[in-house]
Scaffold this motif. Sequence first.
Motif: not given
Length: 172
Positions: A134-157
């Motif tokens: 319904v929202l026709r969200t550009p896929l890059w927006i939710p997919q941005l959560l992947l690299p940001v999430g893994f980089l956040l985990i990497a930072t705390f590692l």
Amino acid sequence: MTPDTSRGPASAGPAFDLLARITGVLTGAVLVALVLLVCTEAMLRGFANVSLGFAEELTGYAVVMLTFFGAALALRSGSLFQVHFLFERFAPATRRIVLRLFVVTALVISAVLAWKGYDLMASSLSRGKFAPTVLRTPLWIPQLLLPVGFLLIATFLVEQFLLCGRTPRGED
């Protein structure tokens, strides 16, 4: 023996503390928004037989974000992926070695997954892909959560690696 967390997690510096605070605030805000969205959707369906239509899509994105950010904060607080009854039996020097091996392995995995997540996001961005919702969200927006999430985990590692190099007083 359980670590003393009354003073909060160990810190490798104010930059890590600030990042953790920002992550906690974002996570809390998204959790509140998620609860409000789900409750609103449930009430609308129950009382008026109406659906928001977009609630399912947004809750999915929120759950992914909460998973990554929550895992990063749990890693920082020392409550993620640790078998305490086994880990506590090791000598302090052995504990530090095991922790370093875990951190280096997890850091490599997080870096590769962040890189691949970025590739996926960049591909969707360059091709102009949208979610068939319904929202026709550009896929890059939710997919941005992947690299940001893994980089956040990497930072705390990285923070954990810096901390495991310190020898507490009274050990060894």
